[in-house]
Scaffold this active site. Structure first.
Site: not given
Ligand code: RBF
Ligand code: ADP
Ligand code: MG
Length: 156
Positions: A15, A21, A29, A79, A109
């Site tokens: 992603g 993380k 993703n 994602e 936010f």
């Molecule tokens: N990103 C936003 O900009 N606004 C949101 O309301 C928002 N809600 C999220 C809710 C959940 C359950 C998850 C897993 C992600 C959400 N995100 C949201 C995405 C977040 O910005 C994203 O996971 C990180 O930017 C990493 O790609």
């Molecule tokens: P990216 O920007 O590459 O998506 P993230 O920081 O979002 O990086 O980390 C995502 C990766 O972490 C996933 O692709 C997966 O390999 C690993 N991972 C480990 N634990 C989880 C979890 N509980 N939920 C989702 N992804 C997880």
């Molecule tokens: Mg991700």
């Protein structure tokens, strides 16, 4: 939303690498091809459901679909945070999902802290909602018995 529950699967790709993380909320993703196949009534927003990595166990999950307004993305992403602690990353593996219900729209936010707090409350909502008998049933759907990437099915 008529298309719920919605079943889909795809390979886990890299992603934005924004360090979700490090925040304790990694998100797996999906490639653009999976996002492009979403039916029109599955709009942007936050969903809850069940997830399965490869042919592993089913876990509760939350999925964010959209443009991440907090980051002003120009790219639509899908994602999933799986509510489970994995020993290892699973990039390149097939993630199977069923989107069961909708939680809220995406929003921006004031701070990263507020975004993280909102995600934690989404996770709590998902854990609770999925305990309903009609939702627990979907966890055992035959869909999860294969992890073939080409098998993409719609819920009903
Ligand atoms: N990103 C936003 O900009 N606004 C949101 O309301 C928002 N809600 C999220 C809710 C959940 C359950 C998850 C897993 C992600 C959400 N995100 C949201 C995405 C977040 O910005 C994203 O996971 C990180 O930017 C990493 O790609
Ligand atoms: P990216 O920007 O590459 O998506 P993230 O920081 O979002 O990086 O980390 C995502 C990766 O972490 C996933 O692709 C997966 O390999 C690993 N991972 C480990 N634990 C989880 C979890 N509980 N939920 C989702 N992804 C997880
Ligand atoms: Mg991700």
């Amino acid at each position: 939303m008529r298309s719920l529950p919605y079943f889909c699967r795809g390979e886990v790709v890299r992603g934005f690498g924004r360090g979700s993380k490090e925040l304790g909320i990694p998100t797996a993703n999906f490639p653009d091809s999976v996002v492009a196949q979403l039916p029109a009534d599955i709009g942007t927003g936050i969903y809850y459901g069940w997830a399965c990595v490869g042919s592993g166990r089913r876990h509760k999950m939350v999925t964010s679909i959209g443009w991440n307004p907090y980051y002003n993305n120009t790219h639509k992403s899908m994602e999933t945070h799986v509510i489970h602690t994995f020993k290892e990353d699973f990039y390149g593996q097939v993630l199977s999902l069923v989107l069961v219900g909708y939680i809220r729209p995406e929003r921006s936010f004031k701070s990263l802290d507020d975004l993280v707090t909102a995600i934690h409350s989404d996770i709590e909502a998902a854990k609770q909602k999925l305990e309903q008998p009609e939702h627990l049933k979907l966890k055992d759907d035959v869909f999860f018995q294969t992890a073939e990437p080409e098998v993409i099915m719609n819920g009903h």
